[in-house]
Design a protein around this motif. Structure first.
Motif, short mmCIF file in Angstrom:
data_model
loop_
_atom_site.label_atom_id
_atom_site.label_comp_id
_atom_site.label_asym_id
_atom_site.label_seq_id
_atom_site.Cartn_x
_atom_site.Cartn_y
_atom_site.Cartn_z
N GLY A 158 0.80 -1.22 0.00
CA GLY A 158 0.00 0.00 0.00
C GLY A 158 0.83 1.27 0.00
O GLY A 158 2.05 1.25 -0.23
N PRO A 159 0.19 2.42 0.26
CA PRO A 159 0.89 3.71 0.21
C PRO A 159 2.03 3.77 1.21
O PRO A 159 1.86 3.48 2.40
CB PRO A 159 -0.21 4.72 0.58
CG PRO A 159 -1.50 4.01 0.30
CD PRO A 159 -1.24 2.57 0.59
N THR A 160 3.21 4.13 0.71
CA THR A 160 4.43 4.10 1.51
C THR A 160 5.21 5.39 1.29
O THR A 160 5.56 5.72 0.15
CB THR A 160 5.28 2.88 1.13
OG1 THR A 160 4.50 1.68 1.31
CG2 THR A 160 6.53 2.80 1.98
N LEU A 161 5.48 6.10 2.37
CA LEU A 161 6.22 7.35 2.32
C LEU A 161 7.64 7.10 2.79
O LEU A 161 7.85 6.62 3.91
CB LEU A 161 5.55 8.40 3.20
CG LEU A 161 6.22 9.79 3.25
CD1 LEU A 161 6.09 10.50 1.91
CD2 LEU A 161 5.60 10.64 4.37
N ASP A 217 18.01 12.61 7.76
CA ASP A 217 18.47 13.95 8.12
C ASP A 217 17.51 15.03 7.63
O ASP A 217 17.88 15.93 6.88
CB ASP A 217 19.88 14.20 7.59
CG ASP A 217 19.98 14.01 6.09
OD1 ASP A 217 19.08 13.36 5.51
OD2 ASP A 217 20.95 14.52 5.48
N LEU A 218 16.27 14.93 8.09
CA LEU A 218 15.28 15.96 7.77
C LEU A 218 14.45 16.24 9.00
O LEU A 218 14.51 15.52 10.00
CB LEU A 218 14.41 15.55 6.57
CG LEU A 218 13.64 14.20 6.60
CD1 LEU A 218 12.45 14.24 7.55
CD2 LEU A 218 13.19 13.83 5.20
N ILE A 219 13.66 17.32 8.94
CA ILE A 219 12.79 17.69 10.06
C ILE A 219 11.36 17.79 9.55
O ILE A 219 11.10 18.44 8.52
CB ILE A 219 13.23 19.03 10.69
CG1 ILE A 219 14.59 18.88 11.36
CG2 ILE A 219 12.21 19.52 11.71
CD1 ILE A 219 15.08 20.15 12.02
N VAL A 220 10.45 17.16 10.26
CA VAL A 220 9.02 17.27 9.96
C VAL A 220 8.47 18.42 10.78
O VAL A 220 8.55 18.40 12.02
CB VAL A 220 8.27 15.96 10.30
CG1 VAL A 220 6.80 16.09 9.94
CG2 VAL A 220 8.90 14.78 9.56
N VAL A 221 7.93 19.44 10.12
CA VAL A 221 7.50 20.65 10.82
C VAL A 221 5.99 20.88 10.74
O VAL A 221 5.47 21.81 11.36
CB VAL A 221 8.25 21.90 10.30
CG1 VAL A 221 9.74 21.78 10.54
CG2 VAL A 221 7.97 22.14 8.82
N ASP A 222 5.27 20.05 9.97
CA ASP A 222 3.82 20.22 9.87
C ASP A 222 3.22 18.88 9.44
O ASP A 222 3.94 17.92 9.16
CB ASP A 222 3.47 21.33 8.87
CG ASP A 222 2.09 21.95 9.16
OD1 ASP A 222 1.33 21.37 9.97
OD2 ASP A 222 1.78 22.99 8.57
N ALA A 223 1.90 18.83 9.36
CA ALA A 223 1.18 17.58 9.13
C ALA A 223 1.65 16.86 7.87
O ALA A 223 1.83 17.47 6.81
CB ALA A 223 -0.31 17.86 9.04
N LEU A 224 1.80 15.54 7.98
CA LEU A 224 2.18 14.70 6.85
C LEU A 224 0.99 14.08 6.14
O LEU A 224 1.15 13.52 5.04
CB LEU A 224 3.12 13.57 7.32
CG LEU A 224 4.50 13.98 7.83
CD1 LEU A 224 5.22 12.76 8.40
CD2 LEU A 224 5.31 14.63 6.72
N ASP A 225 -0.19 14.17 6.72
CA ASP A 225 -1.37 13.56 6.11
C ASP A 225 -1.59 14.01 4.67
O ASP A 225 -1.94 13.18 3.80
CB ASP A 225 -2.60 13.83 6.96
CG ASP A 225 -2.53 13.11 8.29
OD1 ASP A 225 -3.05 11.99 8.41
OD2 ASP A 225 -1.93 13.68 9.23
N PRO A 226 -1.38 15.30 4.34
CA PRO A 226 -1.57 15.70 2.94
C PRO A 226 -0.65 14.98 1.97
O PRO A 226 -0.98 14.86 0.78
CB PRO A 226 -1.28 17.21 2.98
CG PRO A 226 -1.64 17.63 4.37
CD PRO A 226 -1.19 16.49 5.22
N LEU A 227 0.49 14.47 2.44
CA LEU A 227 1.38 13.76 1.54
C LEU A 227 0.82 12.40 1.15
O LEU A 227 1.27 11.79 0.17
CB LEU A 227 2.77 13.59 2.17
CG LEU A 227 3.74 14.77 2.01
CD1 LEU A 227 3.29 15.94 2.88
CD2 LEU A 227 5.17 14.39 2.32
#
Length: 250
Positions: free
Chosen positions: A93-96, A101-111
């Motif tokens: 299924g859908p796989t992100l 070495d990154l920073i998540v700063v807001d919601a990932l659901d839209p991705l």
């Protein structure tokens, strides 16, 4: 139930890869924590790694998929192509995919809501006039596009000689199959290109998060812990500390 609501309730995967000693185990743990804080829907976080010894027992791991690597290129990202091979266990299924070495700063659901079913990737900031992706953040359907890995594994020396890096080859193969889709430009930004002030101002003004950003990518140096403190770059200049990084990097 509407299709959008079904997708929002369906489990998804978020994966990363760790091999060698370039990044410590804390990078995986912090990434898992950032994803948990910024992804509302049910999800499975998995790290594919050559050693799970130092990772917490409650963090799911899978063995690093087998992948032929050219001698001297072991630390390069060609191993990412194995994500399109047979070594993902029962992931489906859908796989992100997210770099460490990154920073998540807001919601990932839209991705996960954006262009469902398509292969989505960053349009590489250094080549805006070309169809080249940046593989720090991409989404795919697990088990789809086996031709990417098959073509690489069949003759890795020829593929590596013809492509400067894996993300050029990956974008070309997906484009040939069905066309890669770029993320909306504001969502995934480069720390060095989009967050740092231009010119000498970077010596006086700290980096900032651009409006609309969801993920800040740290390619090359500095990495997030370096950027959070005063950091020397190019051997002689200093960059002001971006203290806001510590609001996310834990």
């Amino acid at each position: 139930m509407a299709d959008g609501a079904k997708r929002a309730n369906a489990p998804v995967n978020v994966i990363c890869m760790k091999w060698g000693d370039k990044y410590g185990d804390e990078y995986v743990v912090i990434l898992r924590n950032m994803v948990a804080r910024h992804l509302a829907r049910p999800h499975r976080f998995v790290c594919l790694t050559d050693s799970a010894k130092g990772l917490p027992a409650d963090l799911e791991t899978l063995p690093l998929p087998a992948c032929p690597v050219i001698a001297g290129r072991e630390q390069e990202a060609w191993r990412k192509l194995s994500l399109f091979g047979p070594g993902l266990g029962d992931l489906s299924g859908p796989t992100l995919f997210l770099d460490l070495d990154l920073i998540v700063v807001d919601a990932l659901d839209p991705l996960f809501d954006f262009e469902p079913g398509r292969f989505c990737i960053i349009h590489n900031w250094t080549h805006p006039d070309r169809r080249v992706g940046n593989s720090s953040v991409f989404r795919f359907e697990a088990g789809r596009h086996p031709q990417v890995f098959e073509r690489y594994a069949r003759d890795p020396a020829t593929v590596v000689a013809a492509h400067r890096n894996e993300q050029i080859f990956l974008t070309q193969r997906i484009d040939k199959a069905e066309g890669a889709v770029w993320w909306p430009a504001p969502w995934c930004v480069s720390f060095k290109k989009h967050c740092l002030p231009r010119g000498p101002a970077k010596l006086l003004v700290p980096a900032r998060i651009p409006a609309g950003a969801r993920v800040v990518v740290f390619h090359g140096e500095p990495n997030p812990p370096q950027a959070a403190r005063e950091w020397r770059y190019k051997g002689h200049h200093f960059m002001r500390p971006a203290r806001w990084i510590l609001d996310y990097w834990y």
